[in-house]
Scaffold this motif. Structure first.
Motif, PDB file in Angstrom:
ATOM      1  N   THR A 128      44.605  42.466  34.770  1.00 50.13           N
ATOM      2  CA  THR A 128      44.324  41.258  33.835  1.00 50.13           C
ATOM      3  C   THR A 128      44.763  41.703  32.518  1.00 50.13           C
ATOM      4  O   THR A 128      45.041  40.523  31.690  1.00 50.13           O
ATOM      5  CB  THR A 128      42.836  41.042  33.831  1.00 50.13           C
ATOM      6  N   SER A 129      44.794  42.987  32.231  1.00 43.61           N
ATOM      7  CA  SER A 129      45.736  43.165  30.815  1.00 43.61           C
ATOM      8  C   SER A 129      47.206  43.434  30.864  1.00 43.61           C
ATOM      9  O   SER A 129      48.042  42.734  30.288  1.00 43.61           O
ATOM     10  CB  SER A 129      44.825  44.539  30.210  1.00 43.61           C
ATOM     11  N   LYS A 132      49.878  40.882  30.579  1.00 40.94           N
ATOM     12  CA  LYS A 132      50.646  40.340  29.389  1.00 40.94           C
ATOM     13  C   LYS A 132      51.625  41.472  28.817  1.00 40.94           C
ATOM     14  O   LYS A 132      52.201  41.310  27.785  1.00 40.94           O
ATOM     15  CB  LYS A 132      49.521  40.813  28.294  1.00 40.94           C
ATOM     16  N   ASP A 179      43.654  36.522  33.816  1.00 44.62           N
ATOM     17  CA  ASP A 179      44.360  36.170  32.676  1.00 44.62           C
ATOM     18  C   ASP A 179      45.703  35.966  32.734  1.00 44.62           C
ATOM     19  O   ASP A 179      46.376  35.982  33.893  1.00 44.62           O
ATOM     20  CB  ASP A 179      44.004  37.244  31.713  1.00 44.62           C
ATOM     21  N   ILE A 184      45.749  36.865  23.047  1.00 40.18           N
ATOM     22  CA  ILE A 184      44.294  36.553  22.945  1.00 40.18           C
ATOM     23  C   ILE A 184      44.028  36.123  21.462  1.00 40.18           C
ATOM     24  O   ILE A 184      43.395  35.222  21.314  1.00 40.18           O
ATOM     25  CB  ILE A 184      43.369  37.902  23.419  1.00 40.18           C
ATOM     26  N   GLY A 222      35.400  38.186  34.166  1.00 37.20           N
ATOM     27  CA  GLY A 222      36.407  38.526  33.374  1.00 37.20           C
ATOM     28  C   GLY A 222      36.067  38.985  31.893  1.00 37.20           C
ATOM     29  O   GLY A 222      34.782  39.015  31.701  1.00 37.20           O
ATOM     30  N   THR A 225      36.303  36.661  26.029  1.00 33.36           N
ATOM     31  CA  THR A 225      37.369  36.700  24.828  1.00 33.36           C
ATOM     32  C   THR A 225      36.817  35.975  23.611  1.00 33.36           C
ATOM     33  O   THR A 225      37.120  36.324  22.491  1.00 33.36           O
ATOM     34  CB  THR A 225      38.658  35.833  24.903  1.00 33.36           C
TER      35      THR A 225
END
Lengths: 307, 152
Positions: A128-129, A132, A179, A184, A222, A225
């Motif tokens: 999920t990181s 990016k 994500d 973010i 998750g 944020t």
């Protein structure tokens, strides 16, 4: 007659539910356009991504040093509330590791959490990181990892409790919590360049928010944020993972130079030392360039302060 | 009514008995404070070493030796300050692993003392020699904190 109607209706409902579950949990792969060309990876640049991503912290034994750190046959058990995860063999061994994977296979694992056979990977692997990351950086990392020594032997299977042991169900988790590739923390165009680079390293490959931010759904969801980098309970047991925003009582007072020094040496401004799981992370950060450590520090000074 | 009073008395006596035992399980905060003080001393030693390594303070071989001797002596005392009644209290960051893995904790203490002794034996006379010797001693900080300290 009525009983028979009820039974048929019940059966149809179960089948419809199963079909819906099947459709909702189907693996979602990357578009071909979001993957760099197969042989475009640069080994030297890939090494930077390798240390930024901290692959060895989970995929090599914890006591490994020097060349042994590059033997990614699987690491120490990761003991959590959901059960025990065993990071798999990601060495280039063609049968036990990922040596037979194409770049597309690798990118789908990294950025969609989908294995080549279409099964879902657990989000203990921080895709999920990694979602990016730039496609070229994924290709560079792939090229670097191809140069590492193959290790034979598979890691043990995960030992998870119900319902977390149902891999297919992760499709639902992804629907709710996966994500996207967008940043973010919003930055304006006139923000200095190191902050942009730092944002990329922290939010993407560095996956700092995976431990330093709280999660939704009682820790099973998750990243929250709205509380980005505000600190969170330690997923492996006692204690806290600290708040690293400018609002932190401890880290908030550190200057950017002091943050960068901590990443390089493991010493805080008061000459306390790094501890816990952060030791591995700091030793990975020590292998980055000064410029990248400064960029991460600049970004951490620019994120919204959290209490 | 009388039965209620008897019950109430019994409950009060029981409560008083529980309260009376509390001091017996109270934690040994004196040793915890002492540990914390010795760790602060280590921080001061590391700071003094760092200032010389960065050139903020001129390198002095005698100062270097004093740093190693302080670290060695402090640790010899530090490792004796973990009795079973000092696991909690005073915001201690001592990990339960100290008591659960006594052998590993003893080894970690042996290692910093051996590294400090080696640094003293090496008697570094130049900044480069000091850097090598101090680096080996300082690596023990995170080596031990990785397993035996809990961040709170």
């Amino acid at each position: 007659m009525r009983l028979r109607t009820l039974s048929i209706t019940g059966l149809l409902l179960v089948l419809a539910g199963a079909a819906l579950f099947y459709v909702l949990t189907m693996p979602q792969r990357l578009d071909a356009a979001a993957i760099a060309p197969e042989d475009s990876g640069d080994v030297a640049r890939g090494e930077t991504m390798f240390w930024a991503g901290g692959c060895v912290s989970c995929h090599a034994p914890s006591k490994a040093t020097g060349e042994d750190q590059l033997k990614l046959g699987g690491g120490d058990p990761l003991v959590t509330d959901f059960g025990t995860f065993h990071a798999p063999n990601i060495s280039p061994d063609p049968t036990d590791g990922i040596g037979a994977w194409s770049l597309a296979d690798f990118a789908n694992a990294m950025q969609r959490g989908v294995a080549p056979d279409g099964s879902h990977l657990y989000p203990a692997f921080p895709y999920t990181s990694y979602v990016k990351m730039k496609p070229q950086d994924v290709a560079d990392l792939y090229a670097f990892m191809k140069t590492l020594p193959p290790v034979s032997g598979k890691a043990p299977a995960n030992e998870l409790s119900f319902p977390f042991n149902i891999r297919r169900g992760l499709g639902l988790w992804k629907l709710a919590f996966m994500d996207d590739g967008d940043p973010i923390v919003p930055l304006t165009a006139d923000t200095k360049d190191p902050v942009h680079r730092g944002r990329y390293l922290v939010e993407g490959p560095g996956h700092c928010g995976q431990c330093h931010s709280p999660r939704t759904l009682f820790g099973a969801g998750g990243i929250d944020t709205s509380r980005w980098l505000a600190g969170a309970p330690n997923p492996e047991g006692e204690g806290m993972i600290p708040n690293i925003t400018p609002g932190s009582k401890e880290v908030g007072a550190w200057s950017a130079d002091e943050l960068a020094e901590y990443f390089a040496t493991g010493f805080t401004p008061e000459f306390d030392s790094v501890g816990g799981r952060m030791v591995d992370v700091q030793e990975n950060l020590a292998k980055l360039s000064d410029a990248d450590r400064q960029a991460i520090a600049a970004y951490l000074k620019a994120v919204p302060p959290q209490p | 009514m009388r039965q209620h009073l008897t019950l109430l008395t019994a409950a009060s006596v029981a409560a008083a008995a529980v309260l009376a035992t509390l001091p017996a399980i109270a934690q040994n905060t004196d040793v915890i404070e002492k540990r914390q003080q010795l760790m602060k001393n280590n921080g001061r030693s590391a700071k003094a070493a760092s200032q010389m390594l960065k050139g903020e303070v001129a390198f002095d071989p005698a100062k270097g030796m004093e740093i190693f001797r302080t670290i060695q002596a402090d640790n010899q005392e530090f490792r004796t300050l973990f009795p079973d009644d000092s696991k909690t209290g005073n915001d201690t960051e001592a990990s339960p692993a100290i008591w659960e893995k006594k052998d590993a904790f003893a080894q970690a203490n042996d290692k910093i003392e051996a590294d400090a002794a080696a640094a003293i034996a090496a008697n570094p006379q130049t900044l480069d020699e000091f850097k090598v010797a101090f680096g080996k001693v300082a690596a023990n900080c995170k080596g031990c904190h990785e397993q035996f300290r809990v961040d709170k």
